[in-house]
Design a protein around this motif. Structure first.
Motif, PDB file in Angstrom:
ATOM      1  N   MET A  21       0.702  -0.904   0.098  1.00 19.16           N
ATOM      2  CA  MET A  21       0.170   0.129   0.449  1.00 19.16           C
ATOM      3  C   MET A  21       0.651   0.976  -0.090  1.00 19.16           C
ATOM      4  SD  MET A  21      -2.877   0.801   2.765  1.00 19.16           S
ATOM      5  CE  MET A  21      -4.126  -0.245   1.949  1.00 19.16           C
ATOM      6  N   PHE A  22       2.254   1.425   0.752  1.00 26.61           N
ATOM      7  CA  PHE A  22       3.072   2.412   0.905  1.00 26.61           C
ATOM      8  C   PHE A  22       4.060   2.170   0.000  1.00 26.61           C
ATOM      9  CE2 PHE A  22      -0.281   2.672   4.315  1.00 26.61           C
ATOM     10  CZ  PHE A  22      -1.198   4.093   3.922  1.00 26.61           C
ATOM     11  N   ASN A  23       5.409   3.249  -0.072  1.00 25.13           N
ATOM     12  CA  ASN A  23       6.495   2.872  -0.707  1.00 25.13           C
ATOM     13  C   ASN A  23       7.813   2.681   1.165  1.00 25.13           C
ATOM     14  OD1 ASN A  23       5.635   2.282  -2.826  1.00 25.13           O
ATOM     15  ND2 ASN A  23       5.858   4.298  -3.397  1.00 25.13           N
ATOM     16  N   SER A  24       7.890   3.672   1.683  1.00 21.40           N
ATOM     17  CA  SER A  24       7.701   3.559   2.912  1.00 21.40           C
ATOM     18  C   SER A  24       7.481   3.911   4.256  1.00 21.40           C
ATOM     19  CB  SER A  24       8.789   5.430   2.719  1.00 21.40           C
ATOM     20  OG  SER A  24       8.150   6.375   2.693  1.00 21.40           O
ATOM     21  N   ALA A  25       8.290   4.055   5.579  1.00 24.51           N
ATOM     22  CA  ALA A  25       7.053   3.900   6.492  1.00 24.51           C
ATOM     23  C   ALA A  25       6.935   5.210   6.635  1.00 24.51           C
ATOM     24  CB  ALA A  25       8.446   3.756   8.176  1.00 24.51           C
ATOM     25  N   LEU A  26       8.132   6.349   6.633  1.00 25.74           N
ATOM     26  CA  LEU A  26       7.191   7.608   6.454  1.00 25.74           C
ATOM     27  C   LEU A  26       5.849   8.117   5.821  1.00 25.74           C
ATOM     28  CD1 LEU A  26       7.831  10.780   7.140  1.00 25.74           C
ATOM     29  CD2 LEU A  26       9.368  10.966   4.855  1.00 25.74           C
ATOM     30  N   GLU A  27       5.695   7.268   4.952  1.00 23.90           N
ATOM     31  CA  GLU A  27       4.122   7.639   4.243  1.00 23.90           C
ATOM     32  C   GLU A  27       3.310   6.681   5.268  1.00 23.90           C
ATOM     33  OE1 GLU A  27       3.881   5.903   0.116  1.00 23.90           O
ATOM     34  OE2 GLU A  27       5.181   7.126  -1.081  1.00 23.90           O
TER      35      GLU A  27
ATOM     36  N   ALA B 174       3.527   6.702   8.273  1.00 28.45           N
ATOM     37  CA  ALA B 174       3.547   7.506   9.475  1.00 28.45           C
ATOM     38  C   ALA B 174       2.119   8.381   9.257  1.00 28.45           C
ATOM     39  CB  ALA B 174       4.715   8.375  10.324  1.00 28.45           C
ATOM     40  N   LYS B 175       2.243   8.842   8.464  1.00 30.73           N
ATOM     41  CA  LYS B 175       1.951   9.919   7.863  1.00 30.73           C
ATOM     42  C   LYS B 175      -0.169   9.795   8.303  1.00 30.73           C
ATOM     43  CE  LYS B 175       3.697  12.443   5.222  1.00 30.73           C
ATOM     44  NZ  LYS B 175       4.234  13.408   3.475  1.00 30.73           N
ATOM     45  N   PHE B 176      -0.184   8.546   8.038  1.00 29.16           N
ATOM     46  CA  PHE B 176      -1.590   7.136   8.069  1.00 29.16           C
ATOM     47  C   PHE B 176      -1.930   7.331   9.324  1.00 29.16           C
ATOM     48  CE2 PHE B 176      -0.786   9.090   3.035  1.00 29.16           C
ATOM     49  CZ  PHE B 176      -2.046   9.418   3.243  1.00 29.16           C
ATOM     50  N   GLU B 177      -1.178   7.024   9.993  1.00 26.20           N
ATOM     51  CA  GLU B 177      -1.535   6.117  11.483  1.00 26.20           C
ATOM     52  C   GLU B 177      -2.884   6.477  11.902  1.00 26.20           C
ATOM     53  OE1 GLU B 177       1.410   6.503  14.329  1.00 26.20           O
ATOM     54  OE2 GLU B 177       2.944   5.694  13.036  1.00 26.20           O
ATOM     55  N   GLY B 178      -3.698   5.440  12.291  1.00 27.54           N
ATOM     56  CA  GLY B 178      -4.684   5.694  12.447  1.00 27.54           C
ATOM     57  C   GLY B 178      -6.188   6.048  11.116  1.00 27.54           C
ATOM     58  N   ALA B 179      -5.648   6.008  10.423  1.00 26.37           N
ATOM     59  CA  ALA B 179      -6.793   5.310   8.841  1.00 26.37           C
ATOM     60  C   ALA B 179      -7.710   4.427   8.859  1.00 26.37           C
ATOM     61  CB  ALA B 179      -6.218   6.279   7.977  1.00 26.37           C
ATOM     62  N   VAL B 180      -8.833   4.740   8.845  1.00 24.53           N
ATOM     63  CA  VAL B 180      -9.441   3.646   8.734  1.00 24.53           C
ATOM     64  C   VAL B 180      -9.310   2.891   6.546  1.00 24.53           C
ATOM     65  CG1 VAL B 180     -11.739   3.128   8.181  1.00 24.53           C
ATOM     66  CG2 VAL B 180     -11.428   5.064   9.429  1.00 24.53           C
TER      67      VAL B 180
ATOM     68  N   ILE C  31      -5.001   1.272  10.655  1.00 24.95           N
ATOM     69  CA  ILE C  31      -3.572   1.029  10.691  1.00 24.95           C
ATOM     70  C   ILE C  31      -2.717   1.953  11.313  1.00 24.95           C
ATOM     71  CG2 ILE C  31      -1.552   2.439   9.589  1.00 24.95           C
ATOM     72  CD1 ILE C  31      -3.502   2.703   6.834  1.00 24.95           C
ATOM     73  N   LYS C  32      -1.781   1.145  12.414  1.00 26.49           N
ATOM     74  CA  LYS C  32      -1.328   1.339  13.805  1.00 26.49           C
ATOM     75  C   LYS C  32       0.221   1.567  13.499  1.00 26.49           C
ATOM     76  CE  LYS C  32      -4.993  -0.004  16.049  1.00 26.49           C
ATOM     77  NZ  LYS C  32      -5.368   0.457  17.121  1.00 26.49           N
ATOM     78  N   LYS C  33       1.153   0.348  13.134  1.00 21.82           N
ATOM     79  CA  LYS C  33       2.240   1.651  13.427  1.00 21.82           C
ATOM     80  C   LYS C  33       3.012   0.572  11.987  1.00 21.82           C
ATOM     81  CE  LYS C  33       3.260   3.524  16.730  1.00 21.82           C
ATOM     82  NZ  LYS C  33       3.751   4.795  17.130  1.00 21.82           N
ATOM     83  N   ALA C  34       4.045   1.134  11.677  1.00 24.99           N
ATOM     84  CA  ALA C  34       4.743   0.907  10.080  1.00 24.99           C
ATOM     85  C   ALA C  34       5.759  -0.631  10.847  1.00 24.99           C
ATOM     86  CB  ALA C  34       5.888   1.904   9.577  1.00 24.99           C
ATOM     87  N   LEU C  35       6.002  -1.076  10.288  1.00 18.12           N
ATOM     88  CA  LEU C  35       7.728  -2.582   9.789  1.00 18.12           C
ATOM     89  C   LEU C  35       8.143  -2.379  10.039  1.00 18.12           C
ATOM     90  CD1 LEU C  35       5.296  -5.359   9.313  1.00 18.12           C
ATOM     91  CD2 LEU C  35       4.825  -4.767  11.767  1.00 18.12           C
TER      92      LEU C  35
END
Length: 392
Positions: free
Chosen positions: A158-164, A166-172, A183-187
Motif C-alpha cells: 500500500m505504501f512505499n516507505s515508513a514515512l508514508e 506514519a502520515k496515515f496512522e489511525g486511518a480507516v 492502520i497501527k504502526k509501520a514495520l
C-alpha cells in the motif's frame, strides 16, 4: 482618444466588422481564481470535459482558459468531476480576470469557422473571486496481507516507505469482503509494510484498500481572444489552444486503450470452507432439531442388491391397463361426488342463513310487540294515579 491599442488593430481595421466598446472597473484589471456555477446548455450535443480549453464570454471580455469542474459534497468537500453533469448545475474554477459577483457568462468551445450545430456549450454565473479553493479527486490505495494473527494482520504493497505509513496512522481501511480495520504502526521490513487491526480475521486472498483524497492544482492559463487583430476576412479563423482530441485528429495519432481499463472475464476460484465444529457442551444445550445427526445418510444401493426389472407378459399388461382405467374412472366419480357434496353444502349453508335471518326477524317483531304492550300498561297506570290524586 484611446491609448495602448495594438498596431495590428489599426492595420487590419475592417469598417464592415462591428466593434462594441466597453469599460472596466478598477478592480477588474487583476487576474486570479474565479469560481462559478455552471450548467451545460440543453441544446449542446456534447458534454464538457475538465482540463479542456473553453472560451468564456464574461462581461466585456472574451478569453480562453482551462476550467476544472467539481461538485460540492454534503460535508463541504469539492470533488473533481471528469465531465459536466447532463441536466444539473456544477461548480467550475479557472484562472482568469476578476469579475464582479453575480455576472452572467456563456461558454463556447470554438469561435473559428461556421458550426452547423448549436454553439453555446454552457451558461452560468460568477460566485466567488480570488478565493483559494481545494478541489480533490478520489485516490484508492490497495494492499495485501502477508501475515495474519487473529484480528491483527501485516499489510504490504500500500505504501512505499515508513514515512508514508506514519502520515496515515489511525486511518480507516477496509477489505473487499467488508471487514473494517485501522492502520497501527509501520514495520521494519519490508519497506512500506504496516501492522493493522481488523474486526475479524482476514484471509490471505483478501484485498485491503483505503479511500483517500488527492488535491488537484488549477492550471494558470489565460489567453484573451484576439480575433480583431487578424487581417480582413480572417477574423473568424482565430483558434487558441486545441484539445487533445483535436491534436490527435490533426496528427493522425490513434488513442491506445489502457490494458488495465479493458474488461476481462472474471475467474474466481471456488472456496472450500472447513466443516463446522460444535463443542459437546453446546450440543447438549441445543434443541434436537439443531443437533448434528451422526447417523450416516443412506447411500446408493449396490447393483447386486437392486431389484431386477420385471418384464410383464401380454396378459399381465392388459390386466394392468384395465386396472389403470378402472382407477381413473373411480377417481373421476369421486371428483364429481366431491363437487356435488360441495354444492349441496353451499345450498345448505344458504338455507340455514335464511332460517337464521327469519328467526331473528320474528324475535325482533315479538320484542317490539312486548315493549308496546308494556308501554301501554305503564301509560294507563300513570293516568289512573293522576286521577286518584285529583279526586283527593
Amino acid at each position: 482618444e484611446i491609448e495602448n491599442i495594438p498596431c495590428e488593430f489599426v492595420q487590419n481595421f475592417d469598417p464592415h466588422y462591428p466593434i462594441i466598446l466597453g469599460g472596466l472597473g478598477n478592480s477588474e484589471g487583476t487576474v486570479g481564481y474565479v469560481q462559478m456555477r455552471l450548467k451545460k446548455h440543453r441544446w449542446y450535443k456534447k458534454i464538457l470535459k475538465s482540463r479542456d480549453p473553453v472560451i468564456f464570454s464574461v462581461g466585456w471580455r472574451r478569453f480562453q482558459t482551462i476550467p476544472l469542474y467539481y461538485i460540492e459534497d454534503h460535508n463541504g468537500r469539492q470533488r473533481l468531476l471528469k465531465y459536466t453533469p447532463q441536466h444539473m448545475h456544477c461548480g467550475a474554477t479557472f484562472w482568469g480576470p476578476i469579475t464582479p459577483q453575480g455576472t452572467g457568462f456563456l461558454a463556447i468551445q470554438s469561435v473559428s469557422g461556421a458550426m452547423p450545430e448549436f454553439r453555446i456549450a454552457a451558461t452560468g454565473v460568477v460566485l466567488d473571486l480570488d478565493k483559494s479553493i481545494k478541489i480533490v479527486k478520489k485516490l484508492k490505495l490497495t494492499g495485501f496481507p502477508f501475515k495474519i494473527f487473529k484480528n491483527t494482520s501485516f499489510i504490504k504493497g500500500m505504501f512505499n516507505s515508513a514515512l508514508e505509513v506514519a502520515k496515515f496512522e489511525g486511518a480507516v481501511i477496509r477489505t473487499v469482503s467488508g471487514i473494517r480495520g485501522q492502520i497501527k504502526k509501520a514495520l521494519r521490513a519490508p519497506e512500506g509494510a504496516f501492522r493493522a487491526s481488523f474486526e475479524d480475521k482476514l484471509l490471505m486472498s483478501d484485498i485491503v484498500f483505503m479511500r483517500t483524497w488527492y488535491p488537484v492544482s488549477i492550471p494558470a492559463f489565460y489567453n484573451p481572444v484576439t480575433s480583431l487583430l487578424k487581417p480582413v476576412g480572417e477574423k473568424d479563423t482565430w483558434s487558441g489552444m486545441r484539445t487533445t482530441h483535436q491534436l490527435r485528429l490533426a496528427h493522425g495519432i490513434k488513442l491506445k486503450p489502457n490494458k488495465d481499463s479493458l474488461y476481462k472475464p472474471i475467474l474466481r476460484q471456488k472456496k472450500h470452507f472447513n466443516s463446522l465444529h460444535i463443542p459437546k457442551a453446546l450440543q447438549k444445550a441445543l434443541p434436537f432439531k439443531n443437533k448434528p445427526k451422526t447417523q450416516a445418510k443412506a447411500g446408493k444401493v449396490p447393483r447386486d442388491r437392486q431389484r431386477p426389472a420385471v418384464i410383464r407378459e401380454p396378459h399381465e399388461r392388459k390386466v394392468l391397463a384395465l386396472l389403470d382405467a378402472l382407477s381413473t374412472i373411480h377417481g373421476q366419480k369421486m371428483k364429481k361426488a366431491k363437487e356435488q357434496r360441495h354444492l349441496h353444502n353451499k345450498e345448505h349453508v344458504k338455507m340455514k342463513q335464511k332460517e337464521e335471518e327469519e328467526k331473528l326477524r320474528r324475535q325482533k317483531d315479538l320484542r317490539k310487540k312486548l315493549f308496546r304492550i308494556q308501554g301501554q300498561k305503564e301509560k294507563r297506570s300513570q293516568k289512573s294515579s293522576l286521577r286518584g290524586a285529583e279526586a283527593t
